[in-house]
Design a protein around this motif. Structure first.
Motif, PDB file in Angstrom:
ATOM      1  N   GLN A 134     -19.160  23.982  10.820  1.00  0.00           N
ATOM      2  CA  GLN A 134     -19.561  24.611  12.078  1.00  0.00           C
ATOM      3  C   GLN A 134     -17.993  25.308  12.379  1.00  0.00           C
ATOM      4  O   GLN A 134     -17.110  24.870  12.061  1.00  0.00           O
ATOM      5  CB  GLN A 134     -19.767  23.528  13.217  1.00  0.00           C
ATOM      6  CG  GLN A 134     -20.957  22.609  12.768  1.00  0.00           C
ATOM      7  CD  GLN A 134     -22.161  23.450  12.932  1.00  0.00           C
ATOM      8  OE1 GLN A 134     -22.406  24.500  13.778  1.00  0.00           O
ATOM      9  NE2 GLN A 134     -23.472  23.197  12.181  1.00  0.00           N
ATOM     10  N   PRO A 135     -18.127  26.311  13.412  1.00  0.00           N
ATOM     11  CA  PRO A 135     -16.926  26.795  13.740  1.00  0.00           C
ATOM     12  C   PRO A 135     -15.808  25.899  14.543  1.00  0.00           C
ATOM     13  O   PRO A 135     -16.552  25.048  15.127  1.00  0.00           O
ATOM     14  CB  PRO A 135     -17.473  27.978  14.834  1.00  0.00           C
ATOM     15  CG  PRO A 135     -18.631  28.218  14.288  1.00  0.00           C
ATOM     16  CD  PRO A 135     -19.445  26.781  13.872  1.00  0.00           C
ATOM     17  N   ALA A 136     -14.907  26.197  14.662  1.00  0.00           N
ATOM     18  CA  ALA A 136     -13.948  25.240  15.262  1.00  0.00           C
ATOM     19  C   ALA A 136     -14.163  25.051  16.683  1.00  0.00           C
ATOM     20  O   ALA A 136     -13.986  23.980  17.251  1.00  0.00           O
ATOM     21  CB  ALA A 136     -12.401  26.032  14.922  1.00  0.00           C
ATOM     22  N   ASP A 137     -14.628  26.158  17.482  1.00  0.00           N
ATOM     23  CA  ASP A 137     -14.924  25.831  18.597  1.00  0.00           C
ATOM     24  C   ASP A 137     -16.123  25.018  19.167  1.00  0.00           C
ATOM     25  O   ASP A 137     -16.027  24.270  20.086  1.00  0.00           O
ATOM     26  CB  ASP A 137     -14.972  27.262  19.462  1.00  0.00           C
ATOM     27  CG  ASP A 137     -16.219  28.153  18.824  1.00  0.00           C
ATOM     28  OD1 ASP A 137     -16.508  27.814  17.786  1.00  0.00           O
ATOM     29  OD2 ASP A 137     -16.607  29.009  19.343  1.00  0.00           O
ATOM     30  N   VAL A 138     -16.945  25.162  18.382  1.00  0.00           N
ATOM     31  CA  VAL A 138     -18.331  24.158  18.380  1.00  0.00           C
ATOM     32  C   VAL A 138     -17.606  22.826  18.276  1.00  0.00           C
ATOM     33  O   VAL A 138     -18.078  21.859  18.818  1.00  0.00           O
ATOM     34  CB  VAL A 138     -19.393  24.603  17.425  1.00  0.00           C
ATOM     35  CG1 VAL A 138     -20.652  23.579  17.395  1.00  0.00           C
ATOM     36  CG2 VAL A 138     -19.702  25.976  17.708  1.00  0.00           C
ATOM     37  N   VAL A 139     -16.873  22.672  17.035  1.00  0.00           N
ATOM     38  CA  VAL A 139     -16.558  21.113  16.797  1.00  0.00           C
ATOM     39  C   VAL A 139     -15.712  20.599  17.849  1.00  0.00           C
ATOM     40  O   VAL A 139     -15.975  19.406  18.213  1.00  0.00           O
ATOM     41  CB  VAL A 139     -15.489  21.092  15.489  1.00  0.00           C
ATOM     42  CG1 VAL A 139     -14.888  19.957  15.277  1.00  0.00           C
ATOM     43  CG2 VAL A 139     -16.182  21.711  14.228  1.00  0.00           C
ATOM     44  N   GLN A 140     -14.935  21.511  18.650  1.00  0.00           N
ATOM     45  CA  GLN A 140     -14.082  20.947  19.938  1.00  0.00           C
ATOM     46  C   GLN A 140     -14.889  20.668  20.844  1.00  0.00           C
ATOM     47  O   GLN A 140     -14.992  19.676  21.463  1.00  0.00           O
ATOM     48  CB  GLN A 140     -12.966  21.925  20.295  1.00  0.00           C
ATOM     49  CG  GLN A 140     -12.097  21.552  21.204  1.00  0.00           C
ATOM     50  CD  GLN A 140     -11.374  20.203  20.888  1.00  0.00           C
ATOM     51  OE1 GLN A 140     -10.798  20.309  19.674  1.00  0.00           O
ATOM     52  NE2 GLN A 140     -11.042  19.132  21.794  1.00  0.00           N
ATOM     53  N   ALA A 141     -15.862  21.348  20.976  1.00  0.00           N
ATOM     54  CA  ALA A 141     -17.007  21.329  22.347  1.00  0.00           C
ATOM     55  C   ALA A 141     -17.692  20.137  22.055  1.00  0.00           C
ATOM     56  O   ALA A 141     -17.913  19.418  22.959  1.00  0.00           O
ATOM     57  CB  ALA A 141     -17.881  22.445  22.312  1.00  0.00           C
ATOM     58  N   VAL A 142     -18.312  19.628  20.812  1.00  0.00           N
ATOM     59  CA  VAL A 142     -19.193  18.458  20.824  1.00  0.00           C
ATOM     60  C   VAL A 142     -18.234  17.341  20.867  1.00  0.00           C
ATOM     61  O   VAL A 142     -18.688  16.254  21.297  1.00  0.00           O
ATOM     62  CB  VAL A 142     -19.569  18.462  19.342  1.00  0.00           C
ATOM     63  CG1 VAL A 142     -20.238  17.435  18.747  1.00  0.00           C
ATOM     64  CG2 VAL A 142     -20.718  19.598  19.225  1.00  0.00           C
ATOM     65  N   GLN A 143     -16.713  17.269  20.287  1.00  0.00           N
ATOM     66  CA  GLN A 143     -16.104  16.422  20.536  1.00  0.00           C
ATOM     67  C   GLN A 143     -15.809  15.918  21.876  1.00  0.00           C
ATOM     68  O   GLN A 143     -15.747  14.742  22.407  1.00  0.00           O
ATOM     69  CB  GLN A 143     -14.794  16.626  19.733  1.00  0.00           C
ATOM     70  CG  GLN A 143     -13.839  15.469  19.804  1.00  0.00           C
ATOM     71  CD  GLN A 143     -12.130  15.847  19.078  1.00  0.00           C
ATOM     72  OE1 GLN A 143     -12.502  16.810  18.582  1.00  0.00           O
ATOM     73  NE2 GLN A 143     -11.695  14.842  18.893  1.00  0.00           N
ATOM     74  N   THR A 144     -15.617  17.012  22.826  1.00  0.00           N
ATOM     75  CA  THR A 144     -15.303  16.788  24.316  1.00  0.00           C
ATOM     76  C   THR A 144     -16.613  16.280  24.867  1.00  0.00           C
ATOM     77  O   THR A 144     -16.475  15.080  25.717  1.00  0.00           O
ATOM     78  CB  THR A 144     -14.940  17.952  24.711  1.00  0.00           C
ATOM     79  OG1 THR A 144     -13.845  18.579  24.243  1.00  0.00           O
ATOM     80  CG2 THR A 144     -14.920  17.816  26.488  1.00  0.00           C
ATOM     81  N   GLN A 145     -17.843  16.499  24.591  1.00  0.00           N
ATOM     82  CA  GLN A 145     -18.991  16.106  25.303  1.00  0.00           C
ATOM     83  C   GLN A 145     -19.234  14.867  24.778  1.00  0.00           C
ATOM     84  O   GLN A 145     -19.863  14.159  25.658  1.00  0.00           O
ATOM     85  CB  GLN A 145     -20.119  16.989  24.963  1.00  0.00           C
ATOM     86  CG  GLN A 145     -19.805  18.586  25.502  1.00  0.00           C
ATOM     87  CD  GLN A 145     -20.919  19.602  25.207  1.00  0.00           C
ATOM     88  OE1 GLN A 145     -22.352  19.048  24.774  1.00  0.00           O
ATOM     89  NE2 GLN A 145     -21.003  20.798  25.346  1.00  0.00           N
ATOM     90  N   LEU A 146     -19.245  14.382  23.691  1.00  0.00           N
ATOM     91  CA  LEU A 146     -19.292  13.090  23.173  1.00  0.00           C
ATOM     92  C   LEU A 146     -18.534  12.200  23.826  1.00  0.00           C
ATOM     93  O   LEU A 146     -18.947  11.074  24.175  1.00  0.00           O
ATOM     94  CB  LEU A 146     -19.201  13.039  21.587  1.00  0.00           C
ATOM     95  CG  LEU A 146     -20.169  13.675  20.719  1.00  0.00           C
ATOM     96  CD1 LEU A 146     -19.948  13.417  19.253  1.00  0.00           C
ATOM     97  CD2 LEU A 146     -21.404  13.214  21.085  1.00  0.00           C
ATOM     98  N   ALA A 147     -17.151  12.482  24.001  1.00  0.00           N
ATOM     99  CA  ALA A 147     -16.297  11.723  24.764  1.00  0.00           C
ATOM    100  C   ALA A 147     -16.694  11.613  26.210  1.00  0.00           C
ATOM    101  O   ALA A 147     -16.591  10.465  26.823  1.00  0.00           O
ATOM    102  CB  ALA A 147     -14.749  12.258  24.683  1.00  0.00           C
ATOM    103  N   GLU A 148     -17.233  12.409  26.865  1.00  0.00           N
ATOM    104  CA  GLU A 148     -17.883  12.502  28.293  1.00  0.00           C
ATOM    105  C   GLU A 148     -18.942  11.291  28.260  1.00  0.00           C
ATOM    106  O   GLU A 148     -18.870  10.732  29.338  1.00  0.00           O
ATOM    107  CB  GLU A 148     -18.110  13.817  28.823  1.00  0.00           C
ATOM    108  CG  GLU A 148     -16.900  14.837  28.965  1.00  0.00           C
ATOM    109  CD  GLU A 148     -17.301  16.077  29.540  1.00  0.00           C
ATOM    110  OE1 GLU A 148     -18.501  16.212  29.583  1.00  0.00           O
ATOM    111  OE2 GLU A 148     -16.311  16.968  29.483  1.00  0.00           O
ATOM    112  N   ALA A 149     -20.069  11.511  27.250  1.00  0.00           N
ATOM    113  CA  ALA A 149     -21.109  10.709  27.242  1.00  0.00           C
ATOM    114  C   ALA A 149     -20.508   9.400  27.138  1.00  0.00           C
ATOM    115  O   ALA A 149     -21.194   8.331  27.746  1.00  0.00           O
ATOM    116  CB  ALA A 149     -22.038  11.224  26.219  1.00  0.00           C
ATOM    117  N   ALA A 150     -19.591   9.014  26.445  1.00  0.00           N
ATOM    118  CA  ALA A 150     -19.255   7.670  26.001  1.00  0.00           C
ATOM    119  C   ALA A 150     -18.291   7.200  26.996  1.00  0.00           C
ATOM    120  O   ALA A 150     -17.856   5.833  26.992  1.00  0.00           O
ATOM    121  CB  ALA A 150     -18.496   7.726  24.454  1.00  0.00           C
TER     122      ALA A 150
END
Length: 411
Positions: A134-150
């Motif tokens: 995955q592109p770097a921006d997608v990796v960062q976006a998923v990481q941020t959204q997972l942190a918000e969900a948790a």
């Protein structure tokens, strides 16, 4: 006559009382028969491994077929280090697998192809999510959204990116190391023993690798670099166990060199003499590995040990099995093609004869009285080709009639 009867009766009484007597023309030995476990402990068993060789070969053939079918249908569950891609780990307190799939879909990632695993340890449960590159921006976006969900900080959500080219490089190096290892092993065994032993040992190690890979394919265990390291480790153990057996076979080959005995006798005697040593070696190696799996990974939560210990356990079991039921039978089948042993196929010792050889008896007696012509259905027995056993030479056996009276001297 009475002396002869008494002598035979004493031999029968000795056999009934548990004392093994050698009356077949070899060096006489007196041996107190032990129980089953006692004979196993002292290397005095008389198991006909050669006669049961087809059972082990059939079991191995079935397992290899299952391995090949599973590899073509299911494949291997390769880790991120081999396939390449991105992996996230997030605390599983308020996050479920469905939540993770929603986050992936929102960022344009196919959730159906994602691997979602639950990792449990003393520090708590975590969800591991693995997808392709995955592109770097997608990796960062998923990481941020997972942190918000948790409901945790972004730093508590880890992300790992591995390119597919790096995974291919790891795979090529692992295969190269395996090939070099097998070549060096074949050269060493050929130099130390002979090429037939090298061929049997290599076949046993390839068998161990195939069966271990089959276990990982059938049960879907993840293959990681730790798994590859464990595979190379178990090849060394399998080779060690096989070399122990072959060294004993080489020793007994020199012992039977002066007699015309089947090679199956040499292998059977050697296998029985080192059976307890092989079992002890395997048991001493399996117990620590079980401790890693049960205590380290299960109770203490050291998940990193699970991948290495699981591959070790599978390899140790297959290595112990192959040294007994694969390497030795294959060696016997190769040696029986030599002119020296070709005419003796099917005449190996069993039962009490095999036990006598294991205890150090001479193979000459088996050659004299053990080789009997096989009869066809409806045929009458013949004495042609049977070597007569020399008559007993003891004074009691020779003296079978009263002595002649002496003549009286003339005065």
């Amino acid at each position: 006559m009475s002396d002869t009867v008494d002598t035979s009766r004493r031999g029968a009484d000795a056999a009934d009382s548990g004392t093994a007597t050698d009356d077949l023309g070899s060096v006489p030995t007196t041996h107190v028969r032990r129980g089953r476990w006692g004979r196993l402990y002292h290397g005095e068993t008389s198991v006909d491994f050669y006669g049961r060789r087809r059972i082990g070969l059939i079991v191995s053939a079935v397992l290899i077929v299952v391995t090949v079918v599973s590899l073509f249908t299911r494949g291997l569950n390769l880790g991120i280090d081999f396939e390449g891609g991105v992996a996230w780990e997030v605390p599983a307190g308020q996050v479920t697998a469905d939540t993770v799939r929603d986050v992936l879909e929102a960022n344009g990632i196919a959730a159906d192809s994602a691997k979602i695993q639950t990792l449990t340890s003393d520090s708590g449960s975590r969800l591991r999510v693995q997808v392709g590159d995955q592109p770097a921006d997608v990796v960062q976006a998923v990481q941020t959204q997972l942190a918000e969900a948790a409901a945790v900080d972004v730093s508590e959500v880890s992300s790992t990116s591995v390119s597919s080219s790096w995974g291919r490089s790891i795979t090529e190096k692992a295969v190269r190391a395996l090939v070099i290892f097998l070549v060096l092993v074949a050269l060493f065994i050929s130099w130390r023993f002979e090429w037939r032993m090298a061929a049997a040992a290599i076949a046993a190690m390839v068998h161990d690798v195939l069966i271990s890979v089959g276990v990982y394919s059938v049960f879907g265990f993840e293959v990681t670099p730790a798994t590859v390291v464990a595979f190379l480790t178990i090849l060394g153990f399998s080779l060690y166990d096989t070399i122990v057996v072959f060294d004993k076979v080489n020793e007994n080959t020199a012992r039977f060199a002066g007699s015309r005995s089947p090679y199956a006798d040499t292998v059977n005697v050697s296998m029985n003499q080192v059976l307890m040593r092989s079992l002890n070696t395997s048991l001493a190696a399996v117990l620590p590995v079980l401790s890693l799996l049960v205590i380290g990974s299960g109770l203490l939560g050291a998940v990193a040990l699970r991948e290495f210990a699981l591959a070790l356990l599978v390899g140790l079991l297959t290595g112990s099995y192959s040294s007994i039921f694969i390497a030795a039978p294959l060696l016997t089948m190769l040696k029986e093609r030599e002119p020296r042993y070709k005419n003796l196929v099917g005449e190996h010792a069993t039962g009490l004869e095999l036990e006598r050889l294991v205890l150090g008896g001479s193979p000459e007696a088996h050659r004299r009285v053990g080789a009997r012509p096989r009869l066809r259905a409806g045929a009458t027995p013949s004495l042609a080709g049977v070597v007569p056993v020399p008559p007993p030479t003891t004074p009691e056996a020779v003296l079978t009639h009263p002595p002649r009276p002496r003549k009286k001297k003339r005065r």
